[in-house]
Design a protein around this motif. Structure first.
Motif, PDB file in Angstrom:
ATOM      1  N   LEU A 257       0.825  -1.204   0.000  1.00  0.00           N
ATOM      2  CA  LEU A 257       0.000   0.000   0.000  1.00  0.00           C
ATOM      3  C   LEU A 257       0.859   1.254   0.000  1.00  0.00           C
ATOM      4  N   ALA A 258       1.984   1.198   0.704  1.00  0.00           N
ATOM      5  CA  ALA A 258       2.898   2.342   0.716  1.00  0.00           C
ATOM      6  C   ALA A 258       3.504   2.551  -0.667  1.00  0.00           C
ATOM      7  N   ARG A 260       2.148   1.569  -3.499  1.00  0.00           N
ATOM      8  CA  ARG A 260       1.056   2.011  -4.359  1.00  0.00           C
ATOM      9  C   ARG A 260       0.814   3.507  -4.216  1.00  0.00           C
ATOM     10  N   GLU A 261       0.906   3.996  -2.991  1.00  0.00           N
ATOM     11  CA  GLU A 261       0.719   5.432  -2.756  1.00  0.00           C
ATOM     12  C   GLU A 261       1.808   6.245  -3.445  1.00  0.00           C
ATOM     13  N   THR A 264       1.324   6.102  -7.267  1.00  0.00           N
ATOM     14  CA  THR A 264       0.159   6.907  -7.632  1.00  0.00           C
ATOM     15  C   THR A 264       0.481   8.396  -7.547  1.00  0.00           C
ATOM     16  N   GLU A 265       1.242   8.802  -6.549  1.00  0.00           N
ATOM     17  CA  GLU A 265       1.635  10.210  -6.444  1.00  0.00           C
ATOM     18  C   GLU A 265       2.474  10.626  -7.644  1.00  0.00           C
TER      19      GLU A 265
END
Length: 408
Positions: A257-258, A260-261, A264-265
């Motif tokens: 998830l980290a 992915r963040e 995505t940023e």
């Protein structure tokens, strides 16, 4: 000039272990410009891509899909600017395949391990011989810290290069995410008309990588529009070399998830940079639609506003002719929309409510907001909890000039 956007400093674009980039001046269309890019990947790099939905998709898009499906492992990307190799039929496929074969021979791998990409003028034969002649220069130029030159080498009508890096910690190891993109005109999902390449040295399973790129693109490149034209050549590729030193991530891992963040940023900032550098753009607008029944209807209304030439030209002129926004909301296609519940804001200024002009609205307040380079248009539908956000730009005189003179 681009709206609050400058080219990244070379040192800000961080190397990604397992990725080398080399550029060449091959005179694909014009002399004395970087127009060929080779991206060499370490063995074992995992690759995922998303591509244009235009039925007239370019020859390299078709070949990319075939080579990814072959499952032999991708060892390099080959990008040219100046010629889109779209609308070129079987001849275009053959010429793109020739460039793959030439690079595969040079790198001692299989043609199926090369992904080709092209951008530029549509319906002209790809000068494969020029691209092939430029490969030795690009290969000799291969470097891990060559992201800035790579960003320049993929530009067409872009005014500035676009690139972003981020880092995070996973399992005690520093993980790098670096991306570059090009795009300025023919921008509209799915996807926005662009080429984008994001690389990380994280170790990610293939299913997790495929899920990651979908998550990122739906929050970035599928949220932008410049002119509503969907290109023949759109492509976004996500590369994971697995060389950061941590255990392989799956979707079930918290560290995923980290990552992915971070990805995505990077994708979001690149997508916004494309809009900021939209052909002739002078304003960057965020269209935010809230309190809808579902995300789909919020996007539908947001795009109706973002695509409207009447709205975009009004923003260029800083003219608060905001009835045009109400008209776009009304024709967006949400059949049961109750306009009496809707509120329209320009920045913090309430413009419309209860089906018409807000009693508190003063046109001077709207005009003051429209003078700004970055503007928020906020629509509150009053019918649910869903929301969506789209980024766009205005239409200026220069948009017409750039596109009228594109082949000159």
């Amino acid at each position: 000039m681009p709206v609050n956007l400058v080219a990244p400093e070379a040192r800000s674009l961080l190397p990604v272990a397992g990725v080398e980039l080399g550029v060449a001046e091959a005179h694909v269309r014009k002399p004395n410009r970087k127009d060929v890019l080779v991206v060499k990947l370490a063995d074992g790099t995992r690759v995922s891509g998303v591509f244009t939905l235009n039925r007239f998709c370019a020859a390299p898009v078709l070949i990319c899909k075939q080579h990814l499906a072959a499952g032999t492992g991708i060892r390099a990307l080959l990008v040219n600017t100046g010629n889109a190799n779209a609308g070129t039929g079987n001849d275009g496929l053959a010429r793109a395949q020739q460039t793959c074969e030439a690079l595969a021979t040079a790198l001692q791998c299989q043609p199926e391990q090369i992904l080709p990409f092209s951008t530029g003028v549509i319906m002209e034969p790809l000068p494969a011989e020029r691209i092939i002649a430029g490969l030795p220069q690009a290969i000799a130029n291969l470097k891990a810290d060559n992201w800035a030159d790579a960003a320049e080498a993929i530009m067409t009508t872009d005014i500035v290069a676009k690139g972003v890096s981020r880092q995070l910690e996973i399992g005690g190891n520093t993980v790098t995410v670096t991306g570059i993109a090009k795009g300025s005109g023919m921008i509209h999902p799915n996807m926005a008309t662009m080429l984008g390449y994001i690389a990380t040295d994280a170790a990610v399973s293939q299913p997790a990588l495929d899920a990651l790129i979908q998550h990122a693109v739906n929050r970035s490149f599928n949220c932008i529009t410049v002119d509503g034209d969907t290109s023949t050549n759109d492509a976004l590729v996500l590369l994971a070399t697995g060389q950061a030193g941590h255990a392989e991530l799956t979707e079930a891992d918290a560290d995923y998830l980290a990552l992915r963040e971070a990805v995505t940023e990077v994708a979001m900032l690149l997508a916004q940079a494309i809009v900021r550098d939209g052909e002739g753009a002078t304003k960057f607008m965020t269209i935010q639609v809230e309190a809808g029944q579902d995300e789909a209807e919020c996007r539908q209304i947001a795009y109706a506003i973002a695509h409207s030439p009447l709205i975009k030209t009004a923003f260029f002129a800083s003219d608060p002719n905001l009835g045009r926004i109400l008209a776009a909301i009304g024709y967006a296609g949400v059949a049961d929309l109750d306009v009496s519940k809707l509120k329209l804001y320009l920045g913090d200024v309430l413009v419309a409510e209860q089906g018409g002009r807000a009693a508190s609205y003063v046109e001077a307040d709207g005009a003051a907001v429209m003078q700004q380079a970055e503007i928020l248009v906020r629509v509150v539908l009053g019918r649910g909890e869903a929301s969506a956000r789209v980024w766009t730009c205005d239409f200026s005189y220069d948009y017409v000039k750039i596109n009228a003179d594109y082949r000159s």
